[in-house]
Design a protein around this motif. Structure first.
Motif, PDB file in Angstrom:
ATOM      1  N   GLY A 177      16.740  51.797  26.493  1.00  0.00           N
ATOM      2  CA  GLY A 177      15.345  51.902  26.132  1.00  0.00           C
ATOM      3  C   GLY A 177      14.940  53.152  25.383  1.00  0.00           C
ATOM      4  N   ASN A 178      15.824  54.137  25.242  1.00  0.00           N
ATOM      5  CA  ASN A 178      15.471  55.375  24.542  1.00  0.00           C
ATOM      6  C   ASN A 178      16.745  56.014  23.993  1.00  0.00           C
ATOM      7  OD1 ASN A 178      16.617  56.877  26.874  1.00  0.00           O
ATOM      8  ND2 ASN A 178      14.773  56.133  27.913  1.00  0.00           N
ATOM      9  N   MET A 179      16.599  57.133  23.303  1.00  0.00           N
ATOM     10  CA  MET A 179      17.745  57.790  22.667  1.00  0.00           C
ATOM     11  C   MET A 179      18.815  58.172  23.681  1.00  0.00           C
ATOM     12  SD  MET A 179      16.166  60.375  19.807  1.00  0.00           S
ATOM     13  CE  MET A 179      17.757  61.143  19.542  1.00  0.00           C
ATOM     14  N   TYR A 180      18.388  58.707  24.811  1.00  0.00           N
ATOM     15  CA  TYR A 180      19.349  59.135  25.835  1.00  0.00           C
ATOM     16  C   TYR A 180      20.233  57.972  26.261  1.00  0.00           C
ATOM     17  CZ  TYR A 180      21.013  60.491  30.486  1.00  0.00           C
ATOM     18  OH  TYR A 180      21.791  60.745  31.578  1.00  0.00           O
ATOM     19  N   GLU A 181      19.624  56.854  26.576  1.00  0.00           N
ATOM     20  CA  GLU A 181      20.386  55.697  27.033  1.00  0.00           C
ATOM     21  C   GLU A 181      21.219  55.097  25.910  1.00  0.00           C
ATOM     22  OE1 GLU A 181      17.003  54.509  30.395  1.00  0.00           O
ATOM     23  OE2 GLU A 181      17.324  53.221  28.639  1.00  0.00           O
ATOM     24  N   PHE A 182      20.686  55.102  24.698  1.00  0.00           N
ATOM     25  CA  PHE A 182      21.430  54.569  23.557  1.00  0.00           C
ATOM     26  C   PHE A 182      22.687  55.389  23.301  1.00  0.00           C
ATOM     27  CE2 PHE A 182      22.574  53.809  19.204  1.00  0.00           C
ATOM     28  CZ  PHE A 182      22.239  52.484  18.958  1.00  0.00           C
ATOM     29  N   VAL A 183      22.558  56.715  23.326  1.00  0.00           N
ATOM     30  CA  VAL A 183      23.726  57.575  23.088  1.00  0.00           C
ATOM     31  C   VAL A 183      24.755  57.397  24.202  1.00  0.00           C
ATOM     32  CG1 VAL A 183      24.520  59.965  22.922  1.00  0.00           C
ATOM     33  CG2 VAL A 183      22.457  59.250  21.698  1.00  0.00           C
TER      34      VAL A 183
END
Length: 325
Positions: free
Chosen positions: A110-116
């Motif tokens: 859902g956000n950059m942290y989780e995507f990375v």
């Protein structure tokens, strides 16, 4: 669950750091082994004075050979520890994603942290598959583990976002379809960039150029194998990336009433797609040198990084779900 996920990420970073250090030890001992193996040949010149001189020509040779064998065993042990630490890191990394998803009651994208976190895990999992198929490429692990330490640590220290519900625009089954394919392609492109850089270093060494990465380059696998791996990974990821872009356009039509609007993230996705298509075309064109084609692959990955970090941080648009304040 959220706290457990954060702890698992920290342990995964430590495991990747151990892997990087162990790979570095393997590199260093590999260079030492070459020097030790060369020493007996030099000593034979002084050893050939005959029995009258009281020399024992066999002793230096045996001693040198034993030293070389011991160094080789230590180098191999360092490599095996590095692989084991990478596998452990991947398991901890996966545990962090699973617990994050359970805590959020959704897919952890859902956000950059989780995507990375997800993209880097796909990259390291794909690397372990490559390593299982082609163990002779193990020394690429130094570069892969370095990338993992940098990206996962950046995610944890800079991009970290507490668990929050998805924004309304993401509450769709297209969220799973589009984001899963884009993050999968991103992870494979991440892995593909590693042999691409290594190929440029190794090809320069094989052509006799003595540049800064000379010491590393001479320990890398042959350039031809690195270039072939680069192509295979990109040829595999590109159709998935293409599907992800098309799925995003379909989702945009359903959510916003238009399939394409040149939003910053859409624009940079298009730029990445064109560059990766250019790489595959250049790779299939005999008149284009492999070094030139490989540079296109590296530029393509830089545009992917720009789309992930630069667009989310510095631009505003309909895709602004980075989670950063």
């Amino acid at each position: 669950m959220s706290a457990l996920s954060d702890q698992l990420v920290s342990f995964a970073i430590l495991a990747y750091l151990v892997a990087m250090i162990s790979h570095a030890v393997e590199y260093a001992l590999g260079n030492s082994r070459a020097r030790v193996a060369a020493a007996p040949a030099r000593e034979l010149v002084g050893a050939g004075v005959g029995a009258a001189g009281g020399s024992t020509p066999d002793a230096p040779v045996d001693g040198g050979a034993s030293a070389a064998e011991r160094t080789a065993r230590r180098a191999r042990l360092g490599g095996l520890v590095a692989v084991a630490a990478t596998a452990l890191g991947a398991l901890l990394h996966l545990g962090a994603l699973v617990t994050r998803g359970l805590a959020a009651d959704r897919m952890p994208w859902g956000n950059m942290y989780e995507f990375v976190l997800t993209g880097t895990w796909i990259g390291v999992a794909a690397w372990l598959v490559v390593l299982w198929k082609r163990p002779q490429l193990r020394r690429l692990g130094l570069f892969m583990s370095l990338v993992m330490v940098l990206l996962v640590a950046t995610a944890e220290l800079v991009l970290y976002t507490p668990i929050v519900p998805l924004v309304p625009a993401l509450n769709s089954y297209w969220f799973v379809i589009h984001v899963s394919t884009i993050v999968f392609a991103s992870g494979i492109f991440l892995l593909g960039a590693v042999p691409a850089v290594a190929f440029l270093m190794r090809s320069g060494y094989e052509q006799g150029r003595r540049s800064f990465p000379y010491t590393l380059a001479k320990r890398l696998p042959a350039a031809a194998g690195l270039e072939r791996l680069t192509f295979v990974l990109h040829a595999f990821a590109f159709p998935v990336f293409t599907f992800a872009v098309i799925a995003g356009a379909i989702w945009a039509e359903a959510a916003w009433g238009r399939p394409w609007g040149w939003d910053p993230k859409e624009t940079w996705s298009f730029i990445s797609w064109v560059i990766y298509a250019g790489y595959l075309h250049a790779r299939a064109t005999p008149s284009v040198k492999r070094n030139v084609a490989t540079w296109l692959a590296i530029v393509g990955f830089l545009t992917m990084l720009m789309n992930l970090f630069g667009v989310n941080i510095f631009f505003e648009g309909l895709h602004s779900y980075g989670g950063l304040d």
